[in-house]
Motif scaffolding. Structure first.
Motif, short mmCIF file in Angstrom:
data_model
loop_
_atom_site.label_atom_id
_atom_site.label_comp_id
_atom_site.label_asym_id
_atom_site.label_seq_id
_atom_site.Cartn_x
_atom_site.Cartn_y
_atom_site.Cartn_z
N GLY A 198 0.75 -1.24 0.13
CA GLY A 198 0.07 -0.08 -0.04
C GLY A 198 0.94 1.21 -0.03
O GLY A 198 0.22 2.28 -0.58
N ALA A 199 1.83 1.22 0.81
CA ALA A 199 2.69 2.36 0.97
C ALA A 199 3.50 2.51 -0.48
O ALA A 199 3.54 3.75 -1.16
CB ALA A 199 3.95 2.18 1.94
N ARG A 200 3.92 1.62 -1.24
CA ARG A 200 4.29 1.69 -2.64
C ARG A 200 3.39 2.25 -3.77
O ARG A 200 3.71 3.15 -4.42
CB ARG A 200 4.95 0.35 -3.19
N ALA A 201 2.33 1.85 -3.37
CA ALA A 201 1.10 2.39 -4.40
C ALA A 201 0.94 3.84 -4.08
O ALA A 201 0.62 4.64 -5.17
CB ALA A 201 -0.19 1.52 -4.12
N ALA A 202 0.97 4.49 -2.92
CA ALA A 202 0.64 5.78 -2.56
C ALA A 202 1.90 6.58 -3.29
O ALA A 202 1.51 7.56 -3.89
CB ALA A 202 0.39 5.99 -1.18
N VAL A 203 2.99 6.21 -2.92
CA VAL A 203 4.09 6.75 -3.52
C VAL A 203 4.19 6.91 -4.99
O VAL A 203 4.69 7.79 -5.64
CB VAL A 203 5.55 6.29 -3.07
#
Length: 341
Positions: A198-203
């Motif tokens: 999820g963190a990677r998707a937001a970045v």
């Protein structure tokens, strides 16, 4: 102490079958008889042998709950929720702690199988699908807690951790941070890897933003402190301007070291977000922003889902056709560690 149910029956002046009904189905026995049998039990100091009874009956009232870390208040709250709901439904919870160790997890699964527990609630260390199938073949159903299951043979109750990771990092991006570090591990733990996804998707949605992954040996305060000390060895220009920690224990360990260093101000230099929203998050030296999970509700719902899958839908009050998965949505609780007061 009485050797057997026969001693109780003899003293109470009833049959062995009546004593059995008093122990297992007291609603089927007249109140006066129940009182007489209970008086005999108390006088003799009789303690029934549940293990032997389970071996004869082929089932148990005990539900196994195997969690990753009993020190983590999130799992403590989850266990309390499971225990309370199980008690309401006439069952007991046997709590075990894998301590994020696959070997220890396997030992507890062996023990639960030997004890012929009614069912298993588990937050696994890694992929144990094969072992859970073996338990199912032995009549022990399983429900995964705090993580989804890709196998339709098992139920699951969880929070959408991919969404939780997105929410956490999106919040950091919205307050202007661009050099973000994800701190957590092991990545073999599904919850951790999902939060990182999820963190990677937001970045990926923000040009100029970056995500550094700092893997830890465990999800503990000590490991968070180690990660913070490692950051402090770097020049200020090489440090992240925000950290998303995979759980609150890591975040609190980092917060203690960074805020006490005299070299970093939270959130001016480094903004910090944790995960779970444990009680300590709001009481930290700098109140911690976190992603909230309904821990007690996850535990209670997991018990209900397990019992529907073991054929006790009427007891639980749910439909006889068991739900395979229950997913809750995470929620951001913003506090001073990201500049919200």
């Amino acid at each position: 102490m009485a050797e057997s149910v026969k001693d109780v029956a003899r003293l109470a002046g009833v049959s062995v079958g009546t004593v059995s009904n008093v122990l297992n189905h007291p609603d089927k026995v007249a109140e006066a008889t129940v009182a007489r049998v209970q008086e005999a039990i108390e006088k003799l100091g009789f303690v029934r042998n549940d293990v032997a009874r389970q071996l004869r009956a082929g089932n148990s009232r005990a539900i196994g709950l195997l969690i990753l870390d009993v020190r983590n208040p999130f799992f403590t709250d989850l266990a309390r929720g499971a225990e309370a709901r199980a008690a309401e439904l006439g069952h007991a919870v046997l709590l075990a702690n894998s301590d994020e160790s696959s070997a220890r997890e396997a030992d507890y699964l062996d023990l639960f199988e030997q004890q012929r527990i009614r069912g298993l609630l588990i937050s696994p260390v890694g992929d144990i699908t094969g072992r859970l199938h073996r338990l199912r073949d032995r009549g022990i159903r399983s429900v995964l807690v705090d993580r989804p299951s890709s196998d339709i043979a098992f139920g699951s109750v969880f929070v959408d951790d991919v969404a939780g990771g997105e929410i956490a990092v999106r919040h950091l991006l919205e307050i202007g941070r661009r050099r973000i570090a994800f701190v957590g591990g092991s990545l073999a733990i599904r919850q951790v890897s999902d939060r990182l996804t999820g963190a990677r998707a937001a970045v990926a949605e923000h040009a100029g933003a970056s995500l550094e992954v700092v893997e830890t040996a465990a999800l503990t305060v000590d490991e968070g402190a180690k990660a913070a000390h490692a950051l402090l060895t770097r020049p200020p220009a090489d440090r992240p301007d925000a950290v998303f920690a995979a759980n609150d224990l890591l975040a609190i360990g980092m917060l203690q070291v960074l805020a006490g260093s005299g070299d970093v101000t939270i959130p001016d230099d480094i903004a910090l977000v944790g995960y779970d929203d444990i009680d300590f998050a709001s009481a930290a030296i700098v109140p911690l922003s976190s992603i909230r999970q309904p821990a007690a509700l996850i535990g209670a719902t997991a018990v209900e889902l397990l019992l529907t899958r073991t054929g006790e839908a009427a007891v639980v009050g749910r439909a006889s056709e068991p739900t395979r998965a229950v997913r809750f949505q995470p929620e951001l609780v913003a506090r001073a560690s990201t500049g919200v007061r």
